[in-house]
Design an enzyme around this catalytic site. Structure first.
Site, PDB file in Angstrom:
ATOM      1  CB  SER A 124      -9.116  -4.842  -0.874  1.00 17.38           C
ATOM      2  OG  SER A 124      -9.484  -3.489  -1.073  1.00 17.38           O
ATOM      3  N   GLY A 139      -8.455  -2.743   5.127  1.00 15.72           N
ATOM      4  CA  GLY A 139      -7.855  -1.713   5.986  1.00 15.72           C
ATOM      5  C   GLY A 139      -7.846  -1.997   7.474  1.00 15.72           C
ATOM      6  CB  CYS A 172      -4.387  -2.852  -2.858  1.00 17.20           C
ATOM      7  SG  CYS A 172      -5.048  -2.875  -1.184  1.00 17.20           S
ATOM      8  CB  CYS A 227      -7.010   4.316   0.059  1.00 15.42           C
ATOM      9  SG  CYS A 227      -8.270   3.066  -0.275  1.00 15.42           S
TER      10      CYS A 227
HETATM   11  N1  DGL Z   1      -7.767   0.127  -2.286  1.00 13.70           N
HETATM   12  C1  DGL Z   1      -7.191  -0.296  -1.039  1.00 13.70           C
HETATM   13  C2  DGL Z   1      -5.941   0.551  -0.727  1.00 13.70           C
HETATM   14  O1  DGL Z   1      -5.396   1.181  -1.618  1.00 13.70           O
HETATM   15  C3  DGL Z   1      -8.257  -0.275   0.005  1.00 13.70           C
HETATM   16  C4  DGL Z   1      -7.941  -1.120   1.179  1.00 13.70           C
HETATM   17  C5  DGL Z   1      -9.162  -1.668   1.913  1.00 13.70           C
HETATM   18  O2  DGL Z   1      -9.778  -2.574   1.379  1.00 13.70           O
HETATM   19  O3  DGL Z   1      -9.424  -1.211   3.035  1.00 13.70           O
HETATM   20  O4  DGL Z   1      -5.455   0.574   0.381  1.00 13.70           O
END
Ligand code: DGL
Length: 286
Positions: A19, A51, A81, A194
């Protein structure tokens, strides 16, 4: 083709998607583990964070990113992600059944083997923690091990990391709130569910220590993902030939500056080691 010649697809890039900038925490492991592979990164920063978005929206964005990566001729896609993996990986696999597709999920199993207090804290997005995929994983492990997995959603944290705020007052205040229930429950292991969170691992340790929990262990799955990619490329005989890889090709629907900050300041890329292309966030399909 002569036996010594490498088939063209072997030298095609590996696509990595998130994301936003979080997937770069996975990319750094892939770069170390597979130094001959050329890499192509898609950051959907113009639409981050995922999220708090609906599953349908996340699915649509994941397909959007996959189409852009496939247009670059990638031989595999790493969905770096947790949120997109939980919401969209089965749809992605249905769309591209021939493609190597690797997802990420919170490292509950490694955490279960580390905890001494039988209590593990899981930091992730609201969407990941609410997903069926996560609930199934955590229920099964909880039943099998009797370890308590405390889920803690962290709204606002991805936005701060996207802004480059890794240890400022806002990030610390958010962490102070989100870590307190884990500290109160005597969790001795924290799972980073995350891919943005490895960039604030030091701040997480500091805030946990301030709360009286100095010996916290942190689980991040970036290395395991890079090993899984290596295994699958070997299985499909798609490893790149020994070569100097092409410069990292980045695409972003957000600001170039955010990516530049993470690439140069956190991952220590030199300016000639990457290029960044801006992508129209609303551009429907290549
Ligand atoms: N790096 C994303 C994950 O591992 C973040 C998600 C987001 O954009 O909220 O969930």
């Amino acid at each position: 083709m002569p036996a010594t010649q490498t088939p063209p697809l072997n030298n095609a890039p590996v696509g990595i998607f998130d994301s936003g900038v979080g997937g770069l925490s996975v990319l750094q492991h892939i770069r170390t583990q597979l130094p001959h592979e050329s890499l192509c990164y898609f950051a959907d920063s113009g639409f981050a964070p995922y999220g708090e978005k609906s599953e349908a929206d996340i699915m649509q964005r994941t397909l959007f990113a996959a189409r852009h990566l496939l247009q670059q001729g990638v031989k595999a896609i790493v969905v770096a992600c947790n949120t997109a993996t939980a919401a969209a990986i089965s749809t992605l696999r249905t769309h591209y059944p021939e493609l190597i597709i690797i997802g990420v999920e919170p490292g509950l199993k490694p955490a279960a083997s580390l905890t001494k207090t039988a209590c593990v804290g899981v930091l992730a997005t609201t969407s990941t923690l609410a997903s069926q995929k996560y609930q199934l994983l955590s229920d099964q492990l909880q039943q099998a091990t009797h370890i308590q997995f405390i889920r803690q959603a962290c709204p606002g944290l991805v936005t701060q990391i996207e802004l480059g705020d890794l240890d400022g007052p806002i990030t610390r205040a958010l962490l102070n709130t989100y870590l307190q229930p884990l500290t109160d429950a005597k969790a001795d292991v924290i799972v980073l569910g995350c891919t943005h969170y490895p960039f604030i691992a030091d701040t997480i340790r500091q805030v946990a220590a301030e709360q009286g929990n100095p010996a916290i262990q942190i689980v991040d799955t970036g290395l395991a993902i890079s090993r899984q990619l290596q295994r699958l490329l070997e299985q499909h005989q798609l490893q790149a030939a020994p070569q100097t890889p092409l410069p990292l090709h980045c695409m972003t629907t957000g600001s170039t500056a955010k990516l530049q900050f993470v690439l140069s300041k956190l991952l220590h890329f030199q300016p000639d080691e990457y290029q960044i292309q801006e992508i129209d966030c609303n551009f429907a399909a290549p």
